[in-house]
Write an enzyme that holds these catalytic residues in place. Sequence first.
Site, mmCIF file in Angstrom:
data_model
loop_
_atom_site.group_PDB
_atom_site.id
_atom_site.type_symbol
_atom_site.label_atom_id
_atom_site.label_comp_id
_atom_site.label_asym_id
_atom_site.label_seq_id
_atom_site.Cartn_x
_atom_site.Cartn_y
_atom_site.Cartn_z
ATOM 1 N N HIS A 47 21.110 20.159 5.589
ATOM 2 C CA HIS A 47 22.413 20.035 5.813
ATOM 3 C C HIS A 47 23.148 20.721 4.673
ATOM 4 O O HIS A 47 24.064 21.592 5.202
ATOM 5 C CB HIS A 47 22.939 18.636 5.821
ATOM 6 C CG HIS A 47 22.174 17.619 6.994
ATOM 7 N ND1 HIS A 47 21.821 16.423 6.853
ATOM 8 C CD2 HIS A 47 22.291 17.834 8.399
ATOM 9 C CE1 HIS A 47 21.397 15.859 7.883
ATOM 10 N NE2 HIS A 47 21.643 16.769 8.836
ATOM 11 N N LYS A 73 21.663 6.704 17.861
ATOM 12 C CA LYS A 73 20.792 6.638 16.917
ATOM 13 C C LYS A 73 20.980 5.357 15.978
ATOM 14 O O LYS A 73 22.045 4.694 16.193
ATOM 15 C CB LYS A 73 20.830 7.823 15.950
ATOM 16 C CG LYS A 73 20.215 9.119 16.383
ATOM 17 C CD LYS A 73 20.477 10.076 15.416
ATOM 18 C CE LYS A 73 19.894 11.476 15.937
ATOM 19 N NZ LYS A 73 20.369 12.860 15.215
ATOM 20 N N ARG A 96 16.884 24.399 13.681
ATOM 21 C CA ARG A 96 15.832 24.403 12.799
ATOM 22 C C ARG A 96 14.577 25.352 13.610
ATOM 23 O O ARG A 96 13.729 26.084 13.000
ATOM 24 C CB ARG A 96 15.344 23.163 12.486
ATOM 25 C CG ARG A 96 16.228 22.472 11.492
ATOM 26 C CD ARG A 96 16.049 21.026 11.313
ATOM 27 N NE ARG A 96 16.177 20.310 12.568
ATOM 28 C CZ ARG A 96 16.240 19.055 12.607
ATOM 29 N NH1 ARG A 96 15.882 18.291 11.719
ATOM 30 N NH2 ARG A 96 16.236 18.524 14.077
ATOM 31 N N SER A 112 16.469 13.983 8.743
ATOM 32 C CA SER A 112 17.007 12.790 8.167
ATOM 33 C C SER A 112 15.849 11.681 8.455
ATOM 34 O O SER A 112 15.447 11.132 7.618
ATOM 35 C CB SER A 112 18.165 12.128 8.618
ATOM 36 O OG SER A 112 19.435 13.334 8.126
HETATM 37 O O1 PNS Z 1 23.204 14.859 13.425
HETATM 38 P P1 PNS Z 1 23.331 14.642 15.032
HETATM 39 O O2 PNS Z 1 22.951 13.324 15.344
HETATM 40 O O3 PNS Z 1 22.249 15.481 15.600
HETATM 41 O O4 PNS Z 1 24.730 14.793 15.532
HETATM 42 C C1 PNS Z 1 25.222 14.566 16.798
HETATM 43 C C2 PNS Z 1 26.491 14.621 17.059
HETATM 44 C C3 PNS Z 1 27.176 13.583 16.154
HETATM 45 C C4 PNS Z 1 27.436 16.047 16.537
HETATM 46 C C5 PNS Z 1 26.973 14.296 18.538
HETATM 47 O O5 PNS Z 1 26.320 13.299 19.068
HETATM 48 C C6 PNS Z 1 28.618 14.040 18.661
HETATM 49 O O6 PNS Z 1 29.276 15.173 18.653
HETATM 50 N N1 PNS Z 1 28.999 12.951 18.823
HETATM 51 C C7 PNS Z 1 30.258 12.514 19.003
HETATM 52 C C8 PNS Z 1 30.438 11.905 20.515
HETATM 53 C C9 PNS Z 1 30.379 12.914 21.502
HETATM 54 O O7 PNS Z 1 31.558 13.977 21.589
HETATM 55 N N2 PNS Z 1 29.506 12.967 22.351
HETATM 56 C C10 PNS Z 1 29.169 14.263 23.379
HETATM 57 C C11 PNS Z 1 28.525 15.432 22.865
HETATM 58 S S1 PNS Z 1 28.272 16.508 24.046
#
Ligand code: PNS
Length: 167
Positions: free
Chosen positions: A20, A44, A93, A131
């Site tokens: 990150h 998660k 990645r 993570s």
């Molecule tokens: O680190 P991650 O878990 O890959 O991050 C994913 C994240 C937090 C960026 C994604 O789940 C997100 O944007 N969540 C906010 C809710 C949302 O907008 N969901 C629709 C995404 S298309």
Amino acid sequence: MTKKILAVYPGNFDPPTNGHLDIISRASGLFAEVMVAVTNNVNKVHTFTLQEKIDLLQESANHFKNVKIVSFSGLLANYLETINSFVVIRGLRAISDFEYEFQMALMNRKLNKNIETIFLMPDQSYTFLSSSMVKEIAMLGGSTAAFVPKCVEEKLKKYIAILSKNV
Ligand code: PNS
């Protein structure tokens, strides 16, 4: 024409890893301002609280002068609108990340047609890093020193010490 772009790097960061930090560093060099936007991914299970994740990122990224750590809840597309930013940074990645990221980028664009997602590749030494893998290594007694900032390593040790007292 060069625009002064505010880019947002959203994520779960549970906990932040050197991968990150590598993406934050690259984004910091490319954009006028970068907001690392921490949230709790609803899909998660969380190890650290939102505030703990913010504190860890703040400590690890405080040397980047154009980077701010913020948090948001709800839809990313809505949050972007409130801060008037339409550029999302995500790290890629490996090819295995691509399908999920592609879907998310297009869904965000469907929610707001102005949103552009820009993918950055971390240094290849971080392509295996996640993570969840870091947490697994820590829980099983391995060293995470090579994978996370010092403050995260210490936080993981404290977390595991508390867990082992409670069993
Ligand atoms: O680190 P991650 O878990 O890959 O991050 C994913 C994240 C937090 C960026 C994604 O789940 C997100 O944007 N969540 C906010 C809710 C949302 O907008 N969901 C629709 C995404 S298309």
